[in-house]
Design a protein around this motif. Structure first.
Motif, PDB file in Angstrom:
ATOM      1  N   GLN A  94      35.171  42.374  49.429  1.00  0.00           N
ATOM      2  CA  GLN A  94      36.525  42.917  49.414  1.00  0.00           C
ATOM      3  C   GLN A  94      37.621  41.940  49.839  1.00  0.00           C
ATOM      4  N   ALA A  95      37.272  40.871  50.547  1.00  0.00           N
ATOM      5  CA  ALA A  95      38.320  39.970  51.032  1.00  0.00           C
ATOM      6  C   ALA A  95      39.051  39.282  49.886  1.00  0.00           C
ATOM      7  N   TRP A  96      38.334  39.055  48.799  1.00  0.00           N
ATOM      8  CA  TRP A  96      38.938  38.443  47.616  1.00  0.00           C
ATOM      9  C   TRP A  96      38.730  39.397  46.437  1.00  0.00           C
ATOM     10  N   PRO A  97      39.520  40.485  46.351  1.00  0.00           N
ATOM     11  CA  PRO A  97      39.262  41.529  45.348  1.00  0.00           C
ATOM     12  C   PRO A  97      39.320  41.027  43.919  1.00  0.00           C
ATOM     13  N   ASP A  98      40.070  39.946  43.680  1.00  0.00           N
ATOM     14  CA  ASP A  98      40.139  39.417  42.323  1.00  0.00           C
ATOM     15  C   ASP A  98      38.906  38.588  41.974  1.00  0.00           C
ATOM     16  N   ARG A  99      38.093  38.259  43.004  1.00  0.00           N
ATOM     17  CA  ARG A  99      36.917  37.446  42.750  1.00  0.00           C
ATOM     18  C   ARG A  99      35.866  37.694  43.840  1.00  0.00           C
ATOM     19  N   PRO A 100      35.217  38.845  43.820  1.00  0.00           N
ATOM     20  CA  PRO A 100      34.216  39.118  44.856  1.00  0.00           C
ATOM     21  C   PRO A 100      33.064  38.125  44.792  1.00  0.00           C
ATOM     22  N   MET A 101      32.494  37.845  45.950  1.00  0.00           N
ATOM     23  CA  MET A 101      31.407  36.877  46.025  1.00  0.00           C
ATOM     24  C   MET A 101      30.141  37.424  45.351  1.00  0.00           C
ATOM     25  N   ALA A 102      29.358  36.512  44.774  1.00  0.00           N
ATOM     26  CA  ALA A 102      28.109  36.894  44.126  1.00  0.00           C
ATOM     27  C   ALA A 102      26.921  36.819  45.072  1.00  0.00           C
ATOM     28  N   SER A 103      27.041  36.052  46.175  1.00  0.00           N
ATOM     29  CA  SER A 103      25.943  35.920  47.127  1.00  0.00           C
ATOM     30  C   SER A 103      26.487  35.412  48.451  1.00  0.00           C
TER      31      SER A 103
END
Length: 316
Positions: free
Chosen positions: A107-116
């Protein structure tokens, strides 16, 4: 087998983008530095501020300066790591940290959520975890120690540095001329893990120079055994029912009774019985040969009771 830092990182191939848990210590600093160099623009950092000690602000400042220099986005999460009654401070901090890391990764980077997500525990941490489990009389699941890869809270998690000795990791950092912050609590020998690190590991190194490799091999054997026990427990629970039929449980061997009842309590009721509690439950189940035999046994956060032909559970 133990590996060099470079060899361990060369073998690491996580889904991208990758979030690195960054405490500011040597281990996570090295992991972030190596990942940022290998996957520029694909790595983010997450720092969890526990607020448990005065040095916490210095940890955050180090993380902010490092990420600014590496041009790595950083999310700082402040958590309440106070422990509940009966819970260890270490477990409370660990649980709050995992929850914060997962939330930030997604959620911290909603435009690019982490994959791992990657964590920086290394070979010495693995040995300490195994010795702690032995000191507590853990079963094979506990002796399996820390996995190198697993799924949690909707994300794949990795520990790529488990084959790397702590000294080798710090040597790599020194060669990069990269500083880090030392957690002052690591020197506090009131904590069992710190006593193991300061007192036992040097003795093991002197007596058994290959102990990291052999301990890791034993943990892998325990992980395989734990996986088999899980499969047997799932099969047996399907056979005895949920809630379990007492007669069907009694038809199993003692070892399988213990395995399936432990599994039932964990998956159906979120509780793990102590060894003595489980032994008493097995004794009660074995004695349950008449209609009038009553079971009302405190286990974990609730009670196991007899309900006719079945074992039941309630949490007052």
């Amino acid at each position: 087998m133990t590996q060099s830092f470079d060899a361990a990182m060369a073998a690491f191939a996580p889904p991208l983008p990758l979030a690195v848990a960054l405490s500011g210590g040597a281990d996570s600093t090295a992991l972030l530095l190596a990942c940022a160099r290998r996957w520029p623009g694909q790595v983010h950092a997450i720092h969890v501020h526990h607020g448990l000690q005065a040095a916490a602000d210095a940890f955050q400042a180090h993380c902010e300066a490092l990420c600014a220099r590496l041009q790595v986005p950083l999310a700082v999460c402040r958590v309440d790591a106070r422990h509940a009654a009966g819970q260890s401070p270490e477990d409370a901090a660990r649980q709050s940290r995992y929850a914060a890391l997962a939330e930030a990764a997604l959620q911290a980077w909603p435009d690019r959520p982490m994959a791992s997500v990657a964590l920086a525990q290394h070979a010495d941490d693995q040995v300490e975890t195994l010795l702690l489990a032995l000191s507590r009389g853990a079963g094979v699941a506990g002796l399996a120690a820390m996995p190198a890869q697993w799924q949690r809270l909707g994300l794949p998690w990795f520990r790529p540095l488990l084959p790397v000795e702590g000294a080798a990791l710090r040597g790599w950092l020194a060669a990069q001329r990269q500083d880090w912050v030392e957690d002052p609590s690591n020197a506090d020998q009131r904590f069992t893990r710190n006593r193991i690190r300061a007192q036992l590991l040097p003795q093991l190194q002197a007596a058994f120079p290959q102990f990291r490799d052999t301990f890791a091999r034993s943990s892998r054997h325990c992980a395989q055994a734990a996986e088999l026990l899980q499969e047997v427990a799932e099969t047996d629970l399907a056979a005895v029912g949920n809630p379990p039929r007492i007669a069907a449980v009694q038809a199993l061997s003692a070892a399988r009774q213990a395995n399936v009842l432990r599994h039932w309590l964990r998956v159906a009721h979120g509780t793990t019985p102590a060894a003595a509690q489980l032994e008493e439950l097995l004794r009660q189940v074995a004695a349950c040969t008449t209609r009038g035999h009553r079971i009302h046994l405190k286990l974990g956060r609730g009670f196991v009771v007899r309900t006719g032909a079945l074992l039941g559970w309630y949490n007052p």
